[in-house]
Design a protein around this motif. Sequence first.
Motif, PDB file in Angstrom:
ATOM      1  N   GLY A 171       1.412   8.614 -12.214  1.00 34.53           N
ATOM      2  CA  GLY A 171       1.565   7.397 -11.427  1.00 34.53           C
ATOM      3  C   GLY A 171       1.197   6.122 -12.160  1.00 34.53           C
ATOM      4  N   GLU A 172       0.533   6.221 -13.302  1.00 34.33           N
ATOM      5  CA  GLU A 172       0.116   5.034 -14.055  1.00 34.33           C
ATOM      6  C   GLU A 172       1.308   4.199 -14.517  1.00 34.33           C
ATOM      7  OE1 GLU A 172      -3.005   3.793 -15.059  1.00 34.33           O
ATOM      8  OE2 GLU A 172      -3.963   5.213 -13.714  1.00 34.33           O
ATOM      9  N   ASP A 173       2.408   4.860 -14.898  1.00 30.47           N
ATOM     10  CA  ASP A 173       3.588   4.124 -15.375  1.00 30.47           C
ATOM     11  C   ASP A 173       4.161   3.223 -14.281  1.00 30.47           C
ATOM     12  OD1 ASP A 173       3.354   5.293 -17.872  1.00 30.47           O
ATOM     13  OD2 ASP A 173       4.886   6.815 -17.489  1.00 30.47           O
ATOM     14  N   SER A 174       4.199   3.719 -13.051  1.00 30.00           N
ATOM     15  CA  SER A 174       4.716   2.908 -11.943  1.00 30.00           C
ATOM     16  C   SER A 174       3.821   1.703 -11.687  1.00 30.00           C
ATOM     17  CB  SER A 174       4.827   3.744 -10.673  1.00 30.00           C
ATOM     18  OG  SER A 174       5.807   4.743 -10.821  1.00 30.00           O
ATOM     19  N   LEU A 175       2.518   1.904 -11.728  1.00 35.51           N
ATOM     20  CA  LEU A 175       1.595   0.792 -11.513  1.00 35.51           C
ATOM     21  C   LEU A 175       1.738  -0.245 -12.622  1.00 35.51           C
ATOM     22  CD1 LEU A 175      -0.546  -0.373  -9.664  1.00 35.51           C
ATOM     23  CD2 LEU A 175      -2.271   0.901 -10.967  1.00 35.51           C
ATOM     24  N   GLU A 176       1.893   0.202 -13.863  1.00 39.27           N
ATOM     25  CA  GLU A 176       2.099  -0.730 -14.973  1.00 39.27           C
ATOM     26  C   GLU A 176       3.434  -1.456 -14.837  1.00 39.27           C
ATOM     27  OE1 GLU A 176       0.060  -1.984 -17.296  1.00 39.27           O
ATOM     28  OE2 GLU A 176      -1.415  -0.841 -16.163  1.00 39.27           O
ATOM     29  N   GLY A 177       4.471  -0.779 -14.332  1.00 38.53           N
ATOM     30  CA  GLY A 177       5.757  -1.423 -14.092  1.00 38.53           C
ATOM     31  C   GLY A 177       5.659  -2.523 -13.053  1.00 38.53           C
ATOM     32  N   ILE A 178       4.905  -2.275 -11.990  1.00 39.58           N
ATOM     33  CA  ILE A 178       4.693  -3.291 -10.955  1.00 39.58           C
ATOM     34  C   ILE A 178       3.902  -4.465 -11.533  1.00 39.58           C
ATOM     35  CG2 ILE A 178       3.436  -3.747  -8.805  1.00 39.58           C
ATOM     36  CD1 ILE A 178       4.544  -1.082  -7.796  1.00 39.58           C
ATOM     37  N   ARG A 179       2.915  -4.177 -12.363  1.00 38.63           N
ATOM     38  CA  ARG A 179       2.149  -5.247 -13.020  1.00 38.63           C
ATOM     39  C   ARG A 179       3.088  -6.090 -13.892  1.00 38.63           C
ATOM     40  NH1 ARG A 179      -2.957  -5.726 -13.718  1.00 38.63           N
ATOM     41  NH2 ARG A 179      -3.474  -3.536 -13.454  1.00 38.63           N
ATOM     42  N   SER A 180       3.993  -5.458 -14.621  1.00 37.54           N
ATOM     43  CA  SER A 180       4.952  -6.170 -15.469  1.00 37.54           C
ATOM     44  C   SER A 180       5.889  -7.038 -14.628  1.00 37.54           C
ATOM     45  CB  SER A 180       5.748  -5.165 -16.298  1.00 37.54           C
ATOM     46  OG  SER A 180       6.724  -5.811 -17.065  1.00 37.54           O
ATOM     47  N   ALA A 181       6.381  -6.502 -13.504  1.00 38.46           N
ATOM     48  CA  ALA A 181       7.253  -7.277 -12.609  1.00 38.46           C
ATOM     49  C   ALA A 181       6.507  -8.489 -12.061  1.00 38.46           C
ATOM     50  CB  ALA A 181       7.762  -6.391 -11.470  1.00 38.46           C
ATOM     51  N   ALA A 182       5.209  -8.328 -11.763  1.00 36.67           N
ATOM     52  CA  ALA A 182       4.407  -9.452 -11.265  1.00 36.67           C
ATOM     53  C   ALA A 182       4.304 -10.538 -12.331  1.00 36.67           C
ATOM     54  CB  ALA A 182       3.012  -8.971 -10.867  1.00 36.67           C
ATOM     55  N   GLN A 183       4.114 -10.147 -13.580  1.00 36.38           N
ATOM     56  CA  GLN A 183       4.000 -11.127 -14.665  1.00 36.38           C
ATOM     57  C   GLN A 183       5.309 -11.855 -14.922  1.00 36.38           C
ATOM     58  OE1 GLN A 183       2.470  -8.567 -17.755  1.00 36.38           O
ATOM     59  NE2 GLN A 183       0.363  -9.141 -17.308  1.00 36.38           N
ATOM     60  N   LYS A 184       6.429 -11.225 -14.610  1.00 40.52           N
ATOM     61  CA  LYS A 184       7.744 -11.848 -14.806  1.00 40.52           C
ATOM     62  C   LYS A 184       8.175 -12.681 -13.602  1.00 40.52           C
ATOM     63  CE  LYS A 184       9.297  -8.105 -17.751  1.00 40.52           C
ATOM     64  NZ  LYS A 184      10.126  -6.894 -17.796  1.00 40.52           N
ATOM     65  N   GLY A 185       7.478 -12.534 -12.472  1.00 39.95           N
ATOM     66  CA  GLY A 185       7.836 -13.290 -11.274  1.00 39.95           C
ATOM     67  C   GLY A 185       9.121 -12.810 -10.629  1.00 39.95           C
ATOM     68  N   GLU A 186       9.377 -11.523 -10.692  1.00 41.27           N
ATOM     69  CA  GLU A 186      10.618 -10.965 -10.140  1.00 41.27           C
ATOM     70  C   GLU A 186      10.480 -10.652  -8.652  1.00 41.27           C
ATOM     71  OE1 GLU A 186      11.308  -7.376 -12.313  1.00 41.27           O
ATOM     72  OE2 GLU A 186      11.781  -8.418 -14.172  1.00 41.27           O
ATOM     73  N   PRO A 187      11.343 -11.200  -7.790  1.00 43.48           N
ATOM     74  CA  PRO A 187      11.368 -10.759  -6.392  1.00 43.48           C
ATOM     75  C   PRO A 187      11.927  -9.338  -6.345  1.00 43.48           C
ATOM     76  CG  PRO A 187      12.443 -12.893  -6.632  1.00 43.48           C
ATOM     77  CD  PRO A 187      12.228 -12.350  -8.011  1.00 43.48           C
ATOM     78  N   LEU A 188      11.326  -8.488  -5.520  1.00 43.13           N
ATOM     79  CA  LEU A 188      11.746  -7.095  -5.401  1.00 43.13           C
ATOM     80  C   LEU A 188      11.996  -6.751  -3.941  1.00 43.13           C
ATOM     81  CD1 LEU A 188       9.097  -5.540  -7.813  1.00 43.13           C
ATOM     82  CD2 LEU A 188      11.496  -6.019  -8.328  1.00 43.13           C
ATOM     83  N   MET A 189      12.993  -5.901  -3.689  1.00 42.76           N
ATOM     84  CA  MET A 189      13.335  -5.469  -2.336  1.00 42.76           C
ATOM     85  C   MET A 189      12.353  -4.391  -1.882  1.00 42.76           C
ATOM     86  SD  MET A 189      15.471  -6.014   0.136  1.00 42.76           S
ATOM     87  CE  MET A 189      16.858  -6.821  -0.610  1.00 42.76           C
ATOM     88  N   LEU A 190      11.806  -4.532  -0.660  1.00 51.59           N
ATOM     89  CA  LEU A 190      10.911  -3.541  -0.075  1.00 51.59           C
ATOM     90  C   LEU A 190      11.693  -2.758   0.969  1.00 51.59           C
ATOM     91  CD1 LEU A 190       7.998  -2.428   0.092  1.00 51.59           C
ATOM     92  CD2 LEU A 190       7.559  -4.155   1.864  1.00 51.59           C
ATOM     93  N   VAL A 191      11.770  -1.436   0.772  1.00 46.76           N
ATOM     94  CA  VAL A 191      12.568  -0.560   1.623  1.00 46.76           C
ATOM     95  C   VAL A 191      11.743   0.675   1.983  1.00 46.76           C
ATOM     96  CG1 VAL A 191      14.719   0.792   1.751  1.00 46.76           C
ATOM     97  CG2 VAL A 191      14.660  -1.312   0.428  1.00 46.76           C
ATOM     98  N   SER A 192      11.823   1.147   3.229  1.00 48.18           N
ATOM     99  CA  SER A 192      11.105   2.359   3.638  1.00 48.18           C
ATOM    100  C   SER A 192      12.045   3.557   3.633  1.00 48.18           C
ATOM    101  CB  SER A 192      10.474   2.176   5.020  1.00 48.18           C
ATOM    102  OG  SER A 192      11.467   2.145   6.015  1.00 48.18           O
ATOM    103  N   LEU A 193      11.471   4.748   3.665  1.00 46.55           N
ATOM    104  CA  LEU A 193      12.209   6.004   3.600  1.00 46.55           C
ATOM    105  C   LEU A 193      13.280   6.110   4.680  1.00 46.55           C
ATOM    106  CD1 LEU A 193      12.535   8.982   2.604  1.00 46.55           C
ATOM    107  CD2 LEU A 193      10.771   9.571   4.256  1.00 46.55           C
TER     108      LEU A 193
END
Length: 145
Positions: free
Chosen positions: A67-89
């Motif tokens: 799970g560390e890779d996903s958390l680091e990916g989210i950290r990277s997206a935060a640093q880039k200022g990327e809006p992301l779509m939030l979707v539930s199952l």
Amino acid sequence: MSGPVTMSLGPYAFEAHGFGYTDITRSLTTSWSSVDVVDRMEVLQWTGPKSEAVSIKGVLFPAEFGGEDSLEGIRSAAQKGEPLMLVSLDGGVFGQFVIEAVNEERAFIDPRGMPRKNAWSIELKRFEQAGSGQSGGASQSIGLF
């Protein structure tokens, strides 16, 4: 090791095992203006929604479930200022959000300096296009809340 995907933030899937969450909080702030009226108490006039925020919390056990890779990916997206779509199952589309904060609390450090437990939280805020009056995506109140 992963499990069923329960929600996603852009390309980052929250799973039952691995990069999973334990808590989610959603808040909506609206705005009201006071209007003075002669010989009466002031009246309130609703001026619309102000902001929507989502807080997601979880715990990683990297050695067992990853799970560390996903958390680091989210950290990277935060640093880039990327809006992301939030979707539930279940197909609930909550719209686009920006990441305002990523917090971690690493514990039980092993001899190699790696955490055995990593508690994290992500703070999101609804993304609105400037001047459009429309959010970055469709919003439906179904699913998680």
